[in-house]
Enzyme design. Structure first.
Site, PDB file in Angstrom:
ATOM      1  N   LEU A 136       0.412 -21.425  15.083  1.00 47.47           N
ATOM      2  CA  LEU A 136       0.007 -22.488  14.055  1.00 47.47           C
ATOM      3  C   LEU A 136      -0.955 -20.400  12.843  1.00 47.47           C
ATOM      4  O   LEU A 136      -1.504 -19.758  13.190  1.00 47.47           O
ATOM      5  CB  LEU A 136      -0.678 -22.885  13.965  1.00 47.47           C
ATOM      6  CG  LEU A 136      -0.306 -24.326  14.599  1.00 47.47           C
ATOM      7  CD1 LEU A 136      -1.168 -25.329  14.527  1.00 47.47           C
ATOM      8  CD2 LEU A 136       1.180 -24.952  13.457  1.00 47.47           C
ATOM      9  N   HIS A 196      -2.935   4.217  17.806  1.00 42.76           N
ATOM     10  CA  HIS A 196      -3.794   2.703  17.946  1.00 42.76           C
ATOM     11  C   HIS A 196      -4.793   2.795  19.198  1.00 42.76           C
ATOM     12  O   HIS A 196      -4.793   3.017  20.486  1.00 42.76           O
ATOM     13  CB  HIS A 196      -2.909   1.748  18.566  1.00 42.76           C
ATOM     14  CG  HIS A 196      -2.188   1.661  17.533  1.00 42.76           C
ATOM     15  ND1 HIS A 196      -2.209   1.159  16.317  1.00 42.76           N
ATOM     16  CD2 HIS A 196      -0.776   2.185  16.854  1.00 42.76           C
ATOM     17  CE1 HIS A 196      -1.362   0.829  15.300  1.00 42.76           C
ATOM     18  NE2 HIS A 196      -0.515   1.461  15.795  1.00 42.76           N
TER      19      HIS A 196
HETATM   20  C1  YNC Z   1      -4.316  -7.703  14.058  1.00 41.36           C
HETATM   21  N1  YNC Z   1      -4.606  -8.709  13.144  1.00 41.36           N
HETATM   22  O1  YNC Z   1      -5.081  -1.968  14.935  1.00 41.36           O
HETATM   23  P1  YNC Z   1      -6.023   0.689  17.171  1.00 41.36           P
HETATM   24  S1  YNC Z   1      -3.257 -12.025  13.443  1.00 41.36           S
HETATM   25  C2  YNC Z   1      -4.943  -7.370  16.862  1.00 41.36           C
HETATM   26  N2  YNC Z   1      -4.143  -7.773  16.017  1.00 41.36           N
HETATM   27  O2  YNC Z   1      -7.090  -0.905  16.590  1.00 41.36           O
HETATM   28  P2  YNC Z   1     -11.359  -2.587  12.933  1.00 41.36           P
HETATM   29  C3  YNC Z   1      -5.486  -6.019  15.142  1.00 41.36           C
HETATM   30  N3  YNC Z   1      -5.786  -5.985  16.395  1.00 41.36           N
HETATM   31  O3  YNC Z   1      -4.880   0.576  16.572  1.00 41.36           O
HETATM   32  P3  YNC Z   1     -10.734  -4.193  10.644  1.00 41.36           P
HETATM   33  C4  YNC Z   1      -5.366  -6.226  13.682  1.00 41.36           C
HETATM   34  N4  YNC Z   1      -6.150  -6.163  13.060  1.00 41.36           N
HETATM   35  O4  YNC Z   1      -7.218   1.783  16.507  1.00 41.36           O
HETATM   36  C5  YNC Z   1      -6.218  -4.981  13.155  1.00 41.36           C
HETATM   37  N5  YNC Z   1      -6.209  -4.646  14.610  1.00 41.36           N
HETATM   38  O5  YNC Z   1      -5.724   0.678  18.082  1.00 41.36           O
HETATM   39  C6  YNC Z   1      -6.868  -3.620  15.436  1.00 41.36           C
HETATM   40  N6  YNC Z   1      -9.086  -9.327   8.850  1.00 41.36           N
HETATM   41  O6  YNC Z   1     -10.932  -2.783  14.569  1.00 41.36           O
HETATM   42  C7  YNC Z   1      -6.525  -2.271  14.514  1.00 41.36           C
HETATM   43  N7  YNC Z   1      -6.774 -11.641  10.814  1.00 41.36           N
HETATM   44  O7  YNC Z   1     -13.166  -3.693  13.675  1.00 41.36           O
HETATM   45  C8  YNC Z   1      -6.791  -0.986  15.709  1.00 41.36           C
HETATM   46  O8  YNC Z   1     -10.793  -3.152  11.686  1.00 41.36           O
HETATM   47  C9  YNC Z   1      -8.812  -2.407  15.261  1.00 41.36           C
HETATM   48  O9  YNC Z   1     -12.872  -3.935  10.987  1.00 41.36           O
HETATM   49  C10 YNC Z   1      -9.586  -1.458  13.774  1.00 41.36           C
HETATM   50  O10 YNC Z   1     -11.046  -5.657  11.806  1.00 41.36           O
HETATM   51  C11 YNC Z   1      -9.374  -6.165  11.617  1.00 41.36           C
HETATM   52  O11 YNC Z   1      -5.454 -13.654  14.545  1.00 41.36           O
HETATM   53  C12 YNC Z   1      -9.751  -8.073  11.520  1.00 41.36           C
HETATM   54  O12 YNC Z   1      -6.004 -10.403   9.062  1.00 41.36           O
HETATM   55  C13 YNC Z   1      -8.081  -8.143  11.249  1.00 41.36           C
HETATM   56  O13 YNC Z   1     -10.457 -10.893   9.272  1.00 41.36           O
HETATM   57  C14 YNC Z   1     -10.683  -8.278  12.190  1.00 41.36           C
HETATM   58  O14 YNC Z   1      -9.477  -6.415   9.537  1.00 41.36           O
HETATM   59  C15 YNC Z   1      -9.845  -7.599   9.929  1.00 41.36           C
HETATM   60  O15 YNC Z   1     -10.100  -4.235   9.488  1.00 41.36           O
HETATM   61  C16 YNC Z   1      -9.711  -8.813   9.212  1.00 41.36           C
HETATM   62  O16 YNC Z   1     -12.490  -1.167  12.466  1.00 41.36           O
HETATM   63  C17 YNC Z   1      -8.539 -10.149   7.400  1.00 41.36           C
HETATM   64  O17 YNC Z   1      -8.422  -3.511  15.555  1.00 41.36           O
HETATM   65  C18 YNC Z   1      -7.919 -11.918   8.706  1.00 41.36           C
HETATM   66  C19 YNC Z   1      -6.760 -11.627   9.417  1.00 41.36           C
HETATM   67  C20 YNC Z   1      -5.564 -11.017  11.533  1.00 41.36           C
HETATM   68  C21 YNC Z   1      -4.303 -12.503  11.819  1.00 41.36           C
HETATM   69  C22 YNC Z   1      -5.248 -12.604  14.192  1.00 41.36           C
HETATM   70  C23 YNC Z   1      -4.422 -12.403  15.935  1.00 41.36           C
HETATM   71  C24 YNC Z   1      -4.912 -12.005  16.097  1.00 41.36           C
HETATM   72  C25 YNC Z   1      -4.362 -11.186  17.813  1.00 41.36           C
HETATM   73  C26 YNC Z   1      -5.463 -10.361  18.686  1.00 41.36           C
HETATM   74  C27 YNC Z   1      -5.650  -9.630  19.886  1.00 41.36           C
HETATM   75  C28 YNC Z   1      -5.021 -11.201  20.909  1.00 41.36           C
HETATM   76  C29 YNC Z   1      -5.344  -9.868  22.095  1.00 41.36           C
HETATM   77  C30 YNC Z   1      -4.715 -10.980  23.273  1.00 41.36           C
HETATM   78  C31 YNC Z   1      -6.324 -11.405  23.904  1.00 41.36           C
HETATM   79  C32 YNC Z   1      -6.177 -12.797  25.235  1.00 41.36           C
HETATM   80  C33 YNC Z   1      -6.009 -12.025  26.446  1.00 41.36           C
HETATM   81  C34 YNC Z   1      -5.864 -12.563  27.836  1.00 41.36           C
HETATM   82  C35 YNC Z   1      -5.402 -12.996  29.098  1.00 41.36           C
END
Ligand code: YNC
Ligand code: MG
Length: 359
Positions: free
Chosen positions: A359, A2
């Site tokens: 949610l 990651h």
């Molecule tokens: C995910 N769901 O591992 P590495 S849930 C976090 N949450 O990084 P790229 C995620 N990270 O492994 P893509 C993730 N999914 O290399 C992927 N990643 O370290 C990581 N899907 O980025 C992944 N929504 O841009 C990798 O990937 C890196 O183009 C790859 O974009 C990902 O809302 C995504 O499932 C999820 O829209 C945006 O696939 C996309 O694929 C997408 O190349 C459909 O990213 C919808 C979807 C996710 C739902 C959610 C919770 C998110 C939490 C985020 C983390 C928050 C951290 C705290 C921040 C505040 C801090 C303070 C204080």
């Protein structure tokens, strides 16, 4: 590996089982003047916009992005269709053991389907982190269907059919072995009305009693929401097509003794000629003190069926395990992983030790 998450203040896989590491924040808060003041760079042609969710046009744009690009099941048959009312953020207080920590609850991370796998997500996460830091908040809670470093617990969804014929027609569930459609419909049939005396919809005047009931119930879990009366009014007071809450008011004492709630989250049914929307209710927070938990949740199923839901979903968090099998929920295939940002737990929790539903 990651490449992004290894650089972040989260529990790392290599540290699992290392009990010498302290529980609590991984990095200390810094003075706000030391937080980066400018947004992170985006690839050229892109720019950041702060979405004013009070504007109908902007809210509709966000809603449509999610309606067309947000979370799907593994077989791409269904996609979440959150209503506009869900698309705002408020800070939360989450208790971890004895500490109440101010956190951001991060949700709705979404990159358009045409822009996937270009490493935009890490930039978005860094930028939201920067903006949260500027609010003097240093921790966050989030859930995801994917495994990242490192879940505090991994939960399973369970599904209770309310409209089995439609669920089978759209491919959400399948007819069981040696089952006919009419036997299946009979199996999931529910009484016409709730059976618990004093079972009624929650109202504004119930906020103090419901808050007491919930605070007392949630105090037993290792990680849980820390609800005050304002939170209960915001998150749990019934709102049409958003959240439903019911309680039991004792016919004798008029005390509020039990509580159940669920939120509305439809999914778009992809590529089905007959149906467009799966109406799903999701179990939220439930507390039983006088009524049996089984009967309370059966009443929740009855009212959700009446409201036209096709399925009632619940995670195996809190004490939910105790009613799932008996009320004819079946286990789903997806898992939901819970995470904390910049807060280390000494060891993972069991789902039943978690008092938090996002949610
Ligand atoms: C995910 N769901 O591992 P590495 S849930 C976090 N949450 O990084 P790229 C995620 N990270 O492994 P893509 C993730 N999914 O290399 C992927 N990643 O370290 C990581 N899907 O980025 C992944 N929504 O841009 C990798 O990937 C890196 O183009 C790859 O974009 C990902 O809302 C995504 O499932 C999820 O829209 C945006 O696939 C996309 O694929 C997408 O190349 C459909 O990213 C919808 C979807 C996710 C739902 C959610 C919770 C998110 C939490 C985020 C983390 C928050 C951290 C705290 C921040 C505040 C801090 C303070 C204080
Ligand atoms: Mg990308």
């Amino acid at each position: 590996t990651h490449k992004f998450w290894e650089t972040q203040p989260v529990g790392q896989f290599k540290d699992i089982g290392d009990t010498s590491l302290p529980e609590g924040p991984i990095e200390p808060a810094t003075p706000l003047s030391e937080v980066k003041q400018e947004p992170y760079n985006l690839p050229s042609v892109y720019e950041w916009t702060t979405c004013d969710m009070a504007s109908d046009d902007i809210c509709s744009e966000v809603y449509n992005l999610l309606r067309n690009n947000y979370v799907e099941d593994d077989e791409n048959m269904f996609r979440f269709n959150y209503s506009k009312e869900f698309l705002s953020g408020v800070p939360a207080r989450i208790r971890v053991r004895d500490e109440v920590v101010k956190m951001a609850e991060i949700n709705f991370l979404c990159v358009h389907k045409k822009l996937r796998s270009k490493r935009l997500a890490p930039v978005m996460i860094k930028e939201v982190t920067r903006r949260v830091h500027l609010e003097n908040i240093w921790q966050a809670a989030y859930t995801a269907g994917v495994v990242l470093p490192t879940p505090i617990t991994t939960c399973q969804y369970w599904h209770r059919s309310l409209n089995p014929k439609k669920l089978i027609d759209v491919g959400f569930s399948r007819l069981g072995a040696r089952m006919t459609m009419s036997r299946t419909i009979k199996l999931y049939k529910l009484p016409e009305a709730p059976v618990t005396p004093g079972f009624r919809k929650m109202e504004l005047l119930d906020v103090p009693a419901v808050t007491r009931l919930l605070r007392n119930y949630l105090s037993q879990f290792g990680v849980a929401t820390d609800f005050d009366e304002n939170d209960v009014e915001h998150w749990l007071l019934p709102r049409e097509d958003v959240v439903d809450s019911y309680l039991v008011e004792s016919p004798e004492t008029h005390d509020v003794t039990d509580f159940c709630s669920f939120y509305t989250l439809p999914s778009t049914i992809l590529g089905n000629p007959n149906y467009t929307t799966l109406k799903a209710a999701y179990s939220y927070y439930n507390v039983a003190t006088q009524t049996s938990f089984l009967q309370l949740m059966n009443d929740a199923l009855i009212v959700s069926k009446h409201k036209g839901f096709d399925v009632f979903n619940a995670l195996d968090v809190m004490h939910n395990e105790s009613f799932l099998k008996e009320l004819k929920f079946g286990p789903g295939d997806g898992q939901l992983h819970y995470y904390l940002y910049n807060y280390r737990l000494r060891s993972a929790l069991k789902p039943s030790e978690l008092g938090l539903v996002l949610l």
